[in-house]
Design an enzyme around this catalytic site. Structure first.
Site: not given
Ligand code: GLA
Length: 731
Positions: A479, A548
């Protein structure tokens, strides 16, 4: 496929069975663009660029002919401040700050295959028969600078790739301020311009507009590609739709700050450029040094947007994505993020895993919150050791327990970041991207680690390797949750103008190390969803978390836009809970399933809360998906109805290579009372074959494609969907 230089016409002609690309040499010095499009057999005469004494169009010093001007010449790689007033392709200065931009044609070489781009992701060939490359050398004899324009044409793809290598053969250092990867001048401007702007939660929106006079820019000044624009643009003819018409697509294979320009000049010519964004960029090129730009993929299709997309899908699937997972069916996963967020215990995770295994899920992914003292997003990034409060028996025990349930185990990392509340930051407060002396902006309360510095990368790499060497890990979600600001480095040897690009080179170096040391791990790239969904990351990580936003209706738009350039096998898509956490919407489990099954299927909810009928439905979804996922992930994909057309519906179809089996999904976004009948034509089938639909109907491929079938009139309600499987049968 061939590349020919014709001495008589002074042209280079790159061609394969689909396309031709022709470059001409003018006045022995200048490269002009002659043609790019549907294949032509041969170029018969020299460039016929209309020469005219145009007012205010300057003529180069050594040319007496007032009809020749760089201001109007359609060029291949234009310079700065030498009589062409359009956006330039490159700029460099000498030690005194003087611009020195006279790069003129010098010579060429043609060879089979394709060179690798050192340190950068790139399309590759496995044998020399798969591609041919033309390298044209431009020279500035005053300063000893050379630019090598590299063009590759592939045997099996309607694609040309381009990049540029600068080489300082002089005795003094030069400073590169702009180095586009490609530039092209198309002879007219009768196009629509398609781009993919976005934001968190609504990535890659499709924006089509008429191309008009002026300069149209898409860019990132955020350190990475970002949610804001995709480093992709397309020019299409006015009548081009999904199924027919000319479409030119351009995509930069890079994960950093980029710039795309489309300029329509005073004479209705169109210049297109893609490359590193010059905004923060300045690269010192010492004597004897070289600088390689990222690569651009340029595709031409006369089969509309679907044709364009398929050319990118096929190229990326076969010549960009690498490693053991390239053609491997992707596992159905469960990710605990939306199910628990930071609030989980070992017991909770094992309960979720127990039920997931019963449902047929193959991979359990433990998301954010397992390390340091991470109970929220204010701390611990940079401290990659297990958080014993949540996982008292450690990661190895958890991974073993999950493996015992017959599932693989995956883990979330955000390796490029540091929290101020972390041991790493307390020991190395200057290891983040910042400009010394200037206050630091925070994003999600975190700072970006300075990956332009080797010691910083090495620290994180060794922390990660300590885990990967001890714990059996099958998958990593990588990430990246903020953009860069105050771009600078505390390392004195790293110039401010080099930080952004050196960061990306450092990131690529680290990824190369990880994917080669741990070839069995499946990597999924993520940046607050699809904020770094780019072909650069695809070279290292064959999957990306698309967004997301897990709402099914929103996902139709996001996946529709994403499919324009990215193969389905790269697209992570999950079924989540209702009301949806991002938009608060209810949609049927069937619709959520049908949307998520149109990518790499996963689940992202608390499975311990599912009712028995819901569990049964999920079990069925998973078992259905497993029997068709090879076709979905690696077959041919065609968009049929756009969610952008009055927001009422979406349809697409997956067809296997032999056109034996097809899966068609229809989504009703907003229903209408007493709605008109609608016939939908399929696409991509074999007109000679006969197909049986899973509702029993038997129809010819020709009937299905030319006449179509009625949509189910009984499908009622918003956010509903249908799936039809077609199998070819003996007629
Ligand atoms: C990002 C990712 C999510 C999740 C969060 C965790 O926003 O896109 O899928 O993994 O971080 O903090």
């Amino acid at each position: 496929m061939n590349i020919v230089y014709d001495q008589n016409t002074q042209t280079f002609h790159l061609s394969n069975k689909f396309v031709s690309y022709v470059i001409a040499v003018e006045e022995d010095k200048y490269l002009s663009h002659y043609y790019w499009g549907k294949k032509i057999k041969q170029v018969h005469s020299p460039s016929d660029y209309p020469r005219k004494d145009r007012a205010f169009a300057p003529n180069p010093d050594h040319i007496q002919d007032r009809h020749f001007s760089l201001a109007t010449l359609p060029q291949e790689y234009s310079g700065t401040d030498i009589g062409d007033f359009r956006v330039s392709s490159y700029t460099y200065t000498d030690i005194t700050g003087l611009r020195a931009n006279h790069l003129n044609y010098h010579g060429y070489s043609i060879f089979n295959g394709k060179k690798t781009l050192q340190g950068l992701p790139h399309t590759y060939v496995k044998s020399e028969q798969e591609a041919m490359t033309l390298e044209i050398q431009l020279i500035d004899s005053n300063h000893g600078m050379s630019a090598f324009l590299q063009y590759t044409i592939f045997e099996d793809h309607p694609v040309v790739t381009r990049s540029v290598r600068f080489q300082n053969n002089g005795e003094e250092a030069l400073s590169i301020k702009r180095a586009m990867s490609m530039s092209i001048d198309l002879p007219d401007s009768n196009y629509d311009f398609i781009q993919f702007p976005g934001a968190w939660g609504r990535e890659r929106e499709v924006l089509r507009s008429s191309l008009v006079r002026g300069i149209h820019t898409l860019d990132s000044k955020r350190g990475t590609t970002s949610h804001t624009y995709q480093p992709f643009l397309a020019l299409v003819r006015k009548d081009t739709d999904e199924f027919s018409g000319e479409a030119y697509g351009f995509h930069l294979i890079y994960s950093g700050e980029f710039l795309g320009n489309v300029e329509v000049d005073s004479f209705s010519q169109t210049r297109v450029q893609l490359g590193i964004n010059p905004e923060h960029f300045e690269w010192k090129l010492g004597a004897g040094e070289t600088f390689q730009t990222p690569e651009v993929v340029m595709s031409y299709s006369e089969e509309g947007l679907n044709g364009m997309s398929r050319s990118f899908h096929e190229l990326y699937q076969n010549k960009l994505i690498r490693g053991k997972h390239q053609y491997r069916e992707r596992p159905v996963l469960i990710n605990n993020w939306e199910g628990t967020y930071f609030n989980f215990t070992e017991e909770k995770i094992l309960n979720m895993a127990e039920i997931s295994a019963e449902l047929g899920i193959e991979l359990f992914v433990l998301d954010d919150g397992w390390f340091g003292k991470r109970d929220d997003d204010y701390s611990s990034l940079g401290d990659w050791t297990v958080y014993k409060n949540k996982l008292p028996n450690g990661l190895k025990a958890l991974s073993d327990a999950i493996h015992k349930k017959g599932m693989k185990f995956g883990l979330w990392f955000e390796p490029e970041m540091v929290s101020e509340d972390s041991d790493l930051y307390r020991s190395h407060p200057d290891w983040c991207i910042h400009t010394p002396g200037i206050p630091k902006s925070r994003g999600r309360s975190q700072l970006v680690l300075d990956f332009s510095r080797k010691e910083v990368r090495d620290n994180i790499l060794s922390q990660m390797k300590a885990i990967l060497d001890e714990v059996p890990i099958d998958y990593i979600k990588w990430d990246y949750n903020r953009n860069m600001t105050e771009l600078g480095s505390a390392a004195p040897e790293i110039m401010p103008g080099e930080v952004a690009h050196r960061y990306i080179l450092g990131l690529y170096e680290m990824l190369e190390d990880l994917v080669t040391t741990y070839p069995d791990i499946l990597f999924e790239s993520c940046s607050g969803g699809g904020g770094r969904y780019d072909p650069g990351m695809l070279y290292y990580m064959p999957q990306t978390w698309t967004s997301d936003n897990t709402d099914a209706a929103s996902r139709l738009e996001i996946q529709y836009g994403t499919s324009m350039m990215f193969p389905i096998s790269s697209m992570g898509s999950h079924v989540s809970d209702v009301p949806n956490h991002q938009v608060n919407r209810y949609s049927s489990l069937e619709m959520r399933g049908h949307v998520a099954m149109s990518g790499n299927l996963g689940y992202e909810l608390d499975v311990t809360k599912l009712t028995e009928p819901e569990k049964e439905a999920v079990r069925e979804q998973i078992s259905w998906y497993k029997s068709y996922r090879k076709l979905i992930q690696f077959g041919n994909f065609y968009r049929i109805l756009s969610p952008y057309d009055n927001k009422q519906h979406t349809a697409w179809i997956f067809v296997d290579q032999n056109k034996e089996t097809a899966i068609y999904f229809y989504y009703q976004i907003i229903d209408k009372a007493n709605k008109p009948s609608k016939i939908l034509k399929m696409t991509g089938l074999d007109s000679e074959k006969t197909y049986q639909l899973d509702d029993g109907r038997i129809l010819g491929g020709d009937e299905l494609m030319y006449r179509g079938i009625y949509l189910d009139p009984d499908l009622s309600g918003d956010y509903k969907s249908r799936c039809i499987v077609l199998h070819s049968i003996e007629s």
